[in-house]
Design a protein around this motif. Structure first.
Motif, PDB file in Angstrom:
ATOM      1  N   GLN A  74      12.347 -27.422 -92.773  1.00 62.10           N
ATOM      2  CA  GLN A  74      13.422 -28.091 -93.498  1.00 62.10           C
ATOM      3  C   GLN A  74      14.279 -28.948 -92.557  1.00 62.10           C
ATOM      4  O   GLN A  74      15.384 -29.356 -92.894  1.00 62.10           O
ATOM      5  CB  GLN A  74      14.292 -27.056 -94.226  1.00 62.10           C
ATOM      6  N   GLY A  75      13.744 -29.216 -91.358  1.00 60.70           N
ATOM      7  CA  GLY A  75      14.408 -30.125 -90.419  1.00 60.70           C
ATOM      8  C   GLY A  75      15.514 -29.511 -89.586  1.00 60.70           C
ATOM      9  O   GLY A  75      16.305 -30.233 -88.983  1.00 60.70           O
ATOM     10  N   LYS A  76      15.572 -28.172 -89.517  1.00 61.61           N
ATOM     11  CA  LYS A  76      16.680 -27.555 -88.789  1.00 61.61           C
ATOM     12  C   LYS A  76      16.225 -26.435 -87.842  1.00 61.61           C
ATOM     13  O   LYS A  76      16.890 -25.411 -87.712  1.00 61.61           O
ATOM     14  CB  LYS A  76      17.723 -27.027 -89.776  1.00 61.61           C
ATOM     15  N   HIS A  81      17.569 -22.012 -84.246  1.00 61.30           N
ATOM     16  CA  HIS A  81      17.353 -21.479 -82.895  1.00 61.30           C
ATOM     17  C   HIS A  81      18.701 -21.135 -82.258  1.00 61.30           C
ATOM     18  O   HIS A  81      18.923 -20.017 -81.778  1.00 61.30           O
ATOM     19  CB  HIS A  81      16.590 -22.543 -82.096  1.00 61.30           C
ATOM     20  N   ASP A  82      19.621 -22.089 -82.270  1.00 54.45           N
ATOM     21  CA  ASP A  82      20.929 -21.887 -81.653  1.00 54.45           C
ATOM     22  C   ASP A  82      21.718 -20.797 -82.369  1.00 54.45           C
ATOM     23  O   ASP A  82      22.360 -19.950 -81.730  1.00 54.45           O
ATOM     24  CB  ASP A  82      21.725 -23.190 -81.639  1.00 54.45           C
ATOM     25  N   LYS A  83      21.681 -20.808 -83.696  1.00 52.44           N
ATOM     26  CA  LYS A  83      22.421 -19.823 -84.490  1.00 52.44           C
ATOM     27  C   LYS A  83      21.873 -18.410 -84.240  1.00 52.44           C
ATOM     28  O   LYS A  83      22.642 -17.449 -84.147  1.00 52.44           O
ATOM     29  CB  LYS A  83      22.334 -20.193 -85.972  1.00 52.44           C
ATOM     30  N   LEU A  84      20.553 -18.279 -84.111  1.00 50.95           N
ATOM     31  CA  LEU A  84      19.963 -16.971 -83.836  1.00 50.95           C
ATOM     32  C   LEU A  84      20.384 -16.447 -82.464  1.00 50.95           C
ATOM     33  O   LEU A  84      20.694 -15.256 -82.313  1.00 50.95           O
ATOM     34  CB  LEU A  84      18.439 -17.021 -83.964  1.00 50.95           C
ATOM     35  N   PHE A  85      20.417 -17.325 -81.474  1.00 55.44           N
ATOM     36  CA  PHE A  85      20.884 -16.883 -80.164  1.00 55.44           C
ATOM     37  C   PHE A  85      22.383 -16.565 -80.200  1.00 55.44           C
ATOM     38  O   PHE A  85      22.824 -15.567 -79.632  1.00 55.44           O
ATOM     39  CB  PHE A  85      20.567 -17.913 -79.077  1.00 55.44           C
ATOM     40  N   VAL A 101      18.773  -9.878 -95.019  1.00 52.63           N
ATOM     41  CA  VAL A 101      19.975 -10.372 -95.710  1.00 52.63           C
ATOM     42  C   VAL A 101      20.792 -11.245 -94.751  1.00 52.63           C
ATOM     43  O   VAL A 101      21.255 -12.335 -95.113  1.00 52.63           O
ATOM     44  CB  VAL A 101      20.822  -9.198 -96.257  1.00 52.63           C
ATOM     45  N   PHE A 102      20.956 -10.791 -93.522  1.00 51.68           N
ATOM     46  CA  PHE A 102      21.699 -11.540 -92.506  1.00 51.68           C
ATOM     47  C   PHE A 102      21.042 -12.910 -92.272  1.00 51.68           C
ATOM     48  O   PHE A 102      21.725 -13.938 -92.233  1.00 51.68           O
ATOM     49  CB  PHE A 102      21.748 -10.734 -91.204  1.00 51.68           C
ATOM     50  N   PHE A 103      19.707 -12.913 -92.144  1.00 55.32           N
ATOM     51  CA  PHE A 103      18.984 -14.160 -91.869  1.00 55.32           C
ATOM     52  C   PHE A 103      19.089 -15.135 -93.037  1.00 55.32           C
ATOM     53  O   PHE A 103      19.223 -16.349 -92.828  1.00 55.32           O
ATOM     54  CB  PHE A 103      17.521 -13.874 -91.541  1.00 55.32           C
ATOM     55  N   LEU A 104      19.046 -14.624 -94.248  1.00 57.69           N
ATOM     56  CA  LEU A 104      19.178 -15.499 -95.421  1.00 57.69           C
ATOM     57  C   LEU A 104      20.589 -16.095 -95.494  1.00 57.69           C
ATOM     58  O   LEU A 104      20.760 -17.240 -95.914  1.00 57.69           O
ATOM     59  CB  LEU A 104      18.825 -14.750 -96.702  1.00 57.69           C
ATOM     60  N   THR A 105      21.576 -15.331 -95.036  1.00 59.62           N
ATOM     61  CA  THR A 105      22.948 -15.861 -94.967  1.00 59.62           C
ATOM     62  C   THR A 105      23.032 -16.986 -93.933  1.00 59.62           C
ATOM     63  O   THR A 105      23.674 -18.018 -94.175  1.00 59.62           O
ATOM     64  CB  THR A 105      23.945 -14.732 -94.638  1.00 59.62           C
ATOM     65  N   ALA A 107      20.601 -18.948 -93.106  1.00 58.02           N
ATOM     66  CA  ALA A 107      19.918 -20.085 -93.736  1.00 58.02           C
ATOM     67  C   ALA A 107      20.843 -20.803 -94.708  1.00 58.02           C
ATOM     68  O   ALA A 107      20.930 -22.039 -94.708  1.00 58.02           O
ATOM     69  CB  ALA A 107      18.652 -19.608 -94.443  1.00 58.02           C
ATOM     70  N   LYS A 108      21.546 -20.029 -95.511  1.00 59.34           N
ATOM     71  CA  LYS A 108      22.486 -20.617 -96.478  1.00 59.34           C
ATOM     72  C   LYS A 108      23.574 -21.402 -95.751  1.00 59.34           C
ATOM     73  O   LYS A 108      23.908 -22.524 -96.138  1.00 59.34           O
ATOM     74  CB  LYS A 108      23.106 -19.507 -97.327  1.00 59.34           C
ATOM     75  N   ASN A 109      24.116 -20.807 -94.684  1.00 60.92           N
ATOM     76  CA  ASN A 109      25.185 -21.467 -93.927  1.00 60.92           C
ATOM     77  C   ASN A 109      24.717 -22.757 -93.264  1.00 60.92           C
ATOM     78  O   ASN A 109      25.532 -23.646 -92.997  1.00 60.92           O
ATOM     79  CB  ASN A 109      25.771 -20.520 -92.881  1.00 60.92           C
ATOM     80  N   LEU A 110      23.425 -22.861 -93.005  1.00 56.35           N
ATOM     81  CA  LEU A 110      22.872 -24.089 -92.420  1.00 56.35           C
ATOM     82  C   LEU A 110      22.444 -25.089 -93.503  1.00 56.35           C
ATOM     83  O   LEU A 110      21.915 -26.154 -93.189  1.00 56.35           O
ATOM     84  CB  LEU A 110      21.678 -23.771 -91.512  1.00 56.35           C
ATOM     85  N   GLY A 111      22.667 -24.738 -94.767  1.00 57.83           N
ATOM     86  CA  GLY A 111      22.325 -25.647 -95.861  1.00 57.83           C
ATOM     87  C   GLY A 111      20.841 -25.675 -96.184  1.00 57.83           C
ATOM     88  O   GLY A 111      20.343 -26.650 -96.748  1.00 57.83           O
TER      89      GLY A 111
END
Length: 173
Positions: A74-76, A81-85, A101-105, A107-111
């Motif tokens: 999805q181009g991000k 990568h940065d958010k996970l670190f 659940v955390f990872f899906l949040t 994803a949502k925060n990154l649009g």
């Protein structure tokens, strides 16, 4: 093979830095400040290529590799990568379900399209890509993360600052 992996920087860059990494790896997190500084300092001269090397002792490593690739579709990739670190210490302690659940949040925060991300995670859509990275790393002698290659040469770092030294030396050639 510089055609594989997630890239940032020009294909015609004088220096290519390939990192085999695990997004759950504390040592990889420790290397991030040096990598970020190199990316910003030499953005027009260096291409960075990220390859997955999920370690079996990290329970979420495959899931976060899949998450990063799904974000990349999805181009991000680099944003995820940065958010996970940035959030590594928060999600590494979670159960698999809570981590999802955390990872899906994230994803949502990154649009990102959460439903697509969820489908990609559940379907293990990027398994072969991640397995290919892992196999390539093993073929090249990667046995820990992070492992860096600069213009095709595997580095044996005593400190992450040695990565900067190797890049500067290559730029001078």
């Amino acid at each position: 093979d510089y055609s594989r992996g997630q890239k940032i920087g020009s294909d015609s860059a004088k220096v290519k830095v390939v990192e085999f990494s695990d997004l759950e790896c504390p040592a990889c997190l420790s290397a991030e400040p040096v990598v970020k500084k190199l990316k910003s300092t030499y953005s027009d001269q260096v291409q960075f290529i990220y390859r997955h090397f999920p370690l079996t002792q990290h329970i979420h490593s495959r899931q976060v590799a899949t998450l990063a690739e799904a974000a990349g579709a999805q181009g991000k990739f680099w944003e995820m990568h940065d958010k996970l670190f940035d959030t590594q210490t928060q999600w590494t302690i979670l159960s698999k379900d809570d981590a999802t659940v955390f990872f899906l949040t994230l994803a949502k925060n990154l649009g990102l399209d959460e439903n697509k991300i969820k489908q990609d995670l559940e379907g293990d859509v990027y398994k072969s890509k991640i397995d290919d990275d892992l196999a390539e790393g093993q073929r090249l002698g990667v046995n820990s993360t992070p492992t860096f290659f600069v213009n095709g040469y595997k580095l044996n770092l005593e400190s992450f600052d040695d990565l900067n030294t190797a890049v500067v030396q290559e730029l001078k050639k």
